[in-house]
Design a protein around this motif. Structure first.
Motif, PDB file in Angstrom:
ATOM      1  N   LEU A  98      48.574  37.750  34.566  1.00 23.17           N
ATOM      2  CA  LEU A  98      49.330  38.363  35.664  1.00 23.17           C
ATOM      3  C   LEU A  98      48.545  38.307  36.968  1.00 23.17           C
ATOM      4  O   LEU A  98      49.119  38.060  38.036  1.00 23.17           O
ATOM      5  CB  LEU A  98      49.685  39.809  35.331  1.00 23.17           C
ATOM      6  CG  LEU A  98      50.846  39.983  34.370  1.00 23.17           C
ATOM      7  CD1 LEU A  98      50.947  41.439  33.914  1.00 23.17           C
ATOM      8  CD2 LEU A  98      52.146  39.527  34.997  1.00 23.17           C
ATOM      9  N   GLU A  99      47.253  38.511  36.873  1.00 23.43           N
ATOM     10  CA  GLU A  99      46.432  38.426  38.086  1.00 23.43           C
ATOM     11  C   GLU A  99      46.447  36.996  38.633  1.00 23.43           C
ATOM     12  O   GLU A  99      46.525  36.789  39.839  1.00 23.43           O
ATOM     13  CB  GLU A  99      44.997  38.875  37.795  1.00 23.43           C
ATOM     14  CG  GLU A  99      44.175  39.003  39.052  1.00 23.43           C
ATOM     15  CD  GLU A  99      42.875  39.753  38.875  1.00 23.43           C
ATOM     16  OE1 GLU A  99      41.975  39.538  39.694  1.00 23.43           O
ATOM     17  OE2 GLU A  99      42.766  40.557  37.929  1.00 23.43           O
ATOM     18  N   LEU A 122      48.844  34.867  38.226  1.00 27.79           N
ATOM     19  CA  LEU A 122      50.200  34.620  38.722  1.00 27.79           C
ATOM     20  C   LEU A 122      50.400  35.202  40.121  1.00 27.79           C
ATOM     21  O   LEU A 122      51.105  34.616  40.936  1.00 27.79           O
ATOM     22  CB  LEU A 122      51.210  35.222  37.746  1.00 27.79           C
ATOM     23  CG  LEU A 122      52.647  34.766  37.884  1.00 27.79           C
ATOM     24  CD1 LEU A 122      52.760  33.275  37.675  1.00 27.79           C
ATOM     25  CD2 LEU A 122      53.513  35.489  36.873  1.00 27.79           C
ATOM     26  N   ARG A 123      49.758  36.305  40.404  1.00 29.42           N
ATOM     27  CA  ARG A 123      49.880  36.928  41.732  1.00 29.42           C
ATOM     28  C   ARG A 123      49.363  36.002  42.834  1.00 29.42           C
ATOM     29  O   ARG A 123      49.848  36.042  43.954  1.00 29.42           O
ATOM     30  CB  ARG A 123      49.100  38.236  41.785  1.00 29.42           C
ATOM     31  CG  ARG A 123      49.809  39.373  41.127  1.00 29.42           C
ATOM     32  CD  ARG A 123      49.117  40.697  41.391  1.00 29.42           C
ATOM     33  NE  ARG A 123      49.358  41.569  40.264  1.00 29.42           N
ATOM     34  CZ  ARG A 123      48.454  41.933  39.370  1.00 29.42           C
ATOM     35  NH1 ARG A 123      47.216  41.532  39.474  1.00 29.42           N
ATOM     36  NH2 ARG A 123      48.788  42.709  38.372  1.00 29.42           N
ATOM     37  N   GLU A 134      46.455  36.049  44.367  1.00 31.35           N
ATOM     38  CA  GLU A 134      45.574  36.669  45.356  1.00 31.35           C
ATOM     39  C   GLU A 134      44.154  36.120  45.270  1.00 31.35           C
ATOM     40  O   GLU A 134      43.412  36.165  46.251  1.00 31.35           O
ATOM     41  CB  GLU A 134      45.569  38.182  45.178  1.00 31.35           C
ATOM     42  CG  GLU A 134      46.923  38.813  45.456  1.00 31.35           C
ATOM     43  CD  GLU A 134      46.988  40.284  45.096  1.00 31.35           C
ATOM     44  OE1 GLU A 134      45.986  40.842  44.605  1.00 31.35           O
ATOM     45  OE2 GLU A 134      48.058  40.886  45.287  1.00 31.35           O
ATOM     46  N   LYS A 176      48.092  31.666  32.075  1.00 31.38           N
ATOM     47  CA  LYS A 176      49.080  31.735  33.152  1.00 31.38           C
ATOM     48  C   LYS A 176      50.283  30.865  32.799  1.00 31.38           C
ATOM     49  O   LYS A 176      51.431  31.292  32.939  1.00 31.38           O
ATOM     50  CB  LYS A 176      48.455  31.272  34.466  1.00 31.38           C
ATOM     51  CG  LYS A 176      49.410  31.266  35.627  1.00 31.38           C
ATOM     52  CD  LYS A 176      48.734  30.757  36.888  1.00 31.38           C
ATOM     53  CE  LYS A 176      49.710  30.595  38.024  1.00 31.38           C
ATOM     54  NZ  LYS A 176      49.065  30.028  39.217  1.00 31.38           N
TER      55      LYS A 176
END
Length: 54
Positions: free
Chosen positions: A15-16, A18-19, A21, A42
């Protein structure tokens, strides 16, 4: 011996990633896993997301 990661950890890392950032390499360094694993998790998250809504 290979290290095993539980589903919750994989989901958190994926999820990180996918974000978007941070780069995959930055995430891999943060969680002390290989960048290839982060990219794989991912990809699996994206491909398997549709099954959640069945």
């Amino acid at each position: 011996m290979r290290k095993r990661y539980d589903k919750a950890f994989k989901a958190k890392v994926a999820l990180e990633a996918l974000r978007g950032e941070k780069t995959v390499q930055e995430i891999a360094t943060t969680y002390q896993v290989g960048a290839v694993l982060v990219a794989l998790w991912k990809k699996e998250l994206v491909e398997g997301a549709s099954s959640i809504f069945e």
